[in-house]
Write a protein that holds these residues in place. Sequence first.
Motif, PDB file in Angstrom:
ATOM      1  N   ALA A   8       0.811  -1.222   0.000  1.00 22.52           N
ATOM      2  CA  ALA A   8       0.000   0.000   0.000  1.00 22.52           C
ATOM      3  C   ALA A   8       0.845   1.273   0.000  1.00 22.52           C
ATOM      4  O   ALA A   8       0.593   2.194   0.761  1.00 22.52           O
ATOM      5  N   LEU A   9       1.844   1.317  -0.871  1.00 27.77           N
ATOM      6  CA  LEU A   9       2.589   2.576  -1.047  1.00 27.77           C
ATOM      7  C   LEU A   9       1.676   3.546  -1.788  1.00 27.77           C
ATOM      8  O   LEU A   9       0.893   3.120  -2.637  1.00 27.77           O
ATOM      9  N   PHE A  10       1.777   4.836  -1.464  1.00 28.09           N
ATOM     10  CA  PHE A  10       0.922   5.804  -2.141  1.00 28.09           C
ATOM     11  C   PHE A  10       1.411   5.970  -3.573  1.00 28.09           C
ATOM     12  O   PHE A  10       2.521   6.450  -3.800  1.00 28.09           O
ATOM     13  N   PRO A  11       0.600   5.596  -4.566  1.00 25.00           N
ATOM     14  CA  PRO A  11       1.091   5.581  -5.948  1.00 25.00           C
ATOM     15  C   PRO A  11       1.399   6.969  -6.486  1.00 25.00           C
ATOM     16  O   PRO A  11       2.158   7.105  -7.442  1.00 25.00           O
ATOM     17  N   ASN A  12       0.804   7.994  -5.893  1.00 22.44           N
ATOM     18  CA  ASN A  12       0.998   9.344  -6.410  1.00 22.44           C
ATOM     19  C   ASN A  12       2.203  10.042  -5.791  1.00 22.44           C
ATOM     20  O   ASN A  12       2.438  11.200  -6.065  1.00 22.44           O
ATOM     21  N   MET A  13       2.939   9.332  -4.940  1.00 20.74           N
ATOM     22  CA  MET A  13       4.081   9.974  -4.282  1.00 20.74           C
ATOM     23  C   MET A  13       5.359   9.208  -4.581  1.00 20.74           C
ATOM     24  O   MET A  13       5.336   7.983  -4.720  1.00 20.74           O
ATOM     25  N   THR A  14       6.468   9.941  -4.595  1.00 15.12           N
ATOM     26  CA  THR A  14       7.751   9.279  -4.753  1.00 15.12           C
ATOM     27  C   THR A  14       8.060   8.492  -3.485  1.00 15.12           C
ATOM     28  O   THR A  14       7.393   8.646  -2.466  1.00 15.12           O
ATOM     29  N   ARG A  52      10.509   8.919  -1.574  1.00 11.87           N
ATOM     30  CA  ARG A  52      10.876   9.848  -0.495  1.00 11.87           C
ATOM     31  C   ARG A  52       9.628  10.435   0.158  1.00 11.87           C
ATOM     32  O   ARG A  52       9.531  10.486   1.381  1.00 11.87           O
ATOM     33  N   ASP A  53       8.669  10.836  -0.673  1.00 12.98           N
ATOM     34  CA  ASP A  53       7.447  11.425  -0.116  1.00 12.98           C
ATOM     35  C   ASP A  53       6.641  10.392   0.660  1.00 12.98           C
ATOM     36  O   ASP A  53       5.986  10.717   1.647  1.00 12.98           O
ATOM     37  N   ALA A  82       5.710  10.786   4.431  1.00 14.35           N
ATOM     38  CA  ALA A  82       4.319  10.693   4.896  1.00 14.35           C
ATOM     39  C   ALA A  82       4.218   9.831   6.153  1.00 14.35           C
ATOM     40  O   ALA A  82       3.246   9.916   6.889  1.00 14.35           O
ATOM     41  N   TYR A 115       8.637   6.490  -8.502  1.00 17.22           N
ATOM     42  CA  TYR A 115       7.281   6.216  -8.036  1.00 17.22           C
ATOM     43  C   TYR A 115       7.131   4.721  -7.778  1.00 17.22           C
ATOM     44  O   TYR A 115       7.835   3.920  -8.395  1.00 17.22           O
ATOM     45  N   ARG A 172       5.251   2.438  -8.798  1.00 16.02           N
ATOM     46  CA  ARG A 172       5.080   1.530  -9.938  1.00 16.02           C
ATOM     47  C   ARG A 172       6.388   1.272 -10.675  1.00 16.02           C
ATOM     48  O   ARG A 172       6.472   0.364 -11.493  1.00 16.02           O
ATOM     49  N   ARG A 195       8.855   3.390   5.510  1.00 17.68           N
ATOM     50  CA  ARG A 195       7.741   4.253   5.879  1.00 17.68           C
ATOM     51  C   ARG A 195       7.166   3.864   7.237  1.00 17.68           C
ATOM     52  O   ARG A 195       6.854   4.723   8.063  1.00 17.68           O
TER      53      ARG A 195
END
Lengths: 248, 383
Positions: free
Chosen positions: B108-114, B116-117, B121, B150, B152, B166
């Motif tokens: 469940a990594l946020f797909p819209n963030m790198t 690092r981001d 988070a 990213y 993906r 994370r």
Amino acid sequence: MDLSPLWISLKVSATATVVAFITGILAAWLVVYIDKGKIFIDGLFTLPMVLPPTVLGFILLLILGKNGAIGQFLDRLGIHVVFSWVGASIAAAVVAFPMMYRSVRAAFEQLDPDLIHVARTLGKKEGWIMWNIMLPNAWPGVLSGTILAFARSMGEFGATSLLAGNIPGKTRTMSQAVWSAVQMNNREEAKRWSLMLIIISFVVIYLTNHVLKRESSSQRSTWLARIRRKKSAADFARNEEIEKQEHS
Amino acid sequence: MNNEMQSDTLYNEPSEKAEVVRLTVDVKRNLGKFSLDIQFEHDSSRGILGILGSSGCGKSMTLKCISGVVRPDRGYIALGDHVWYSSAKRIFVKPRNRGVGHLFQDYALFPNMTVRDNVLAGMRQEKRENLARVESLLQSFYILDQADKYPRELSGGQKQRAALARVFASKPSILLLDEPFSALDEYIRYQLEQNLFEYLEQYDGIVLYVSHNRDEIRRFCDQVVVMEDGHAISYMPVVNLFESPWHFSSARLAGVRNFSHAEKRDTYEIFAKEWNTSLTVQYPVPDDIRLVGVRESSVRIVIPDGRTRDSQQGEVAYNVFSATVLRIVSGITSDTAVLLPYERDSDELFGKMFVTIDKTHPPLLVGDRVEIAIPETDIMCLK
């Protein structure tokens, strides 16, 4: 040729789209979260899509008209809804709202629920999750909802006519111009406005599909991703700079 | 549980080393097909707790109830002095205030963030001073090179490490790992397991490790809860699961394949129904014995060809009885012989005997009558 219906249509549709955009997203967010009464509230939000526009226009007239409670209140503030472009925008927004709401809700529901779960375990508040996780990852649904809402407001006729009337140069939109031209037996003008509506609608839908298709077919970086990456890298460089200064 | 505290270490607060924290879980929740109804207790002094069970038995749901993303119907969950959920007292602490590090099955990594981001988070407060910590986390999880990519664009292993970075960024009070290797290809697991093991060794909080894979549980965990259809059927040290599982389901999950219904005959003697033989065992037979189980590797095949049959080897006594060869299944390093001790009442689960034989074993033919020998010490009496 009087081009005012084009400008009025664009103004009304743009306003209605902005209103539907914000309310549609908030409504979708609400419905995704609640457990009890979900079906009832969803039905209420979808109703404007299936009701005849004349019925909607009549209800709006009752609420916002000179005798309605809200109408009297707005009147005192100097806002005249009936027979004004504001009224046309409100009517169009009500009709366009379900388009936005349903697209965004479907997009929210297709998100991996674990994305929201993990954000919560990481201590994020619901507003943060909405802004940073749900909206960015549901943006194709948000975009198509916006386009549909815009197209629907452009084509709106019934509710607008009842609430805002059909005053040339003031509230007459393109779809009303077609109706009036046909009434006056002015076939040529009806054809021109019809053609204009067809072209605008087609271009809008074509552009949407183009953007959505490109997004889904390219697994590598998208324009949005590229912008974000640049921003992220720039942020990092700046932070390193600040750190260096602090250390020295 | 002071996860807001700032410190220089990556994992936990350094100064007060390993104060024992107890986790109490008692959850009931309707899952449609069956209901989750699980109770267990664990504390940080007893090492990593594995939760072993077949797919869909409610393992992930149990973790979700602990981290708070799913609300149980009834029950009680507490970590140390902090009650997170109590249906009796109407307490429900929101997941964001629990400080649980939950590693989800597909990360469940946020797909819209790198990357690092994503790690940023994980920080409770996203302040600028955290950036240095993000960098060191990225470095210690070997993903600094991928920091601007990213999700993906990452391989399975990189995703796992990013998700771990994370989780650790949030300074969790307890760590829940949900099948951390199920989304990965077999060949990269080994290296990643080593890495994960190192990270876990540096973490002093409670770790729950959910898996359907007994070998993973054996390698990672010290204690194990065995789950079946939403219930915990046993809580014990991992070694016991593999040596004396005492419960049929635990034995199956521990990899035992040979079973027969059994009844007690004498203090040290049982009768195995489908095998149609009596067996002597090392320890007194419990009164409520229902089944007998034997590992594939415990059974020897003795070919009646005049070679010495070492049924008396040192102190260990063997049970010897005969069986027919049904088929031979070839494996990579060894073969498996499927034997049938007795024709009546046997099926795939009870009665058939699976025996590991090495590649150099004298050839066995289908239909051969062979003698099999099982050491007394290797017979498991099961409920």
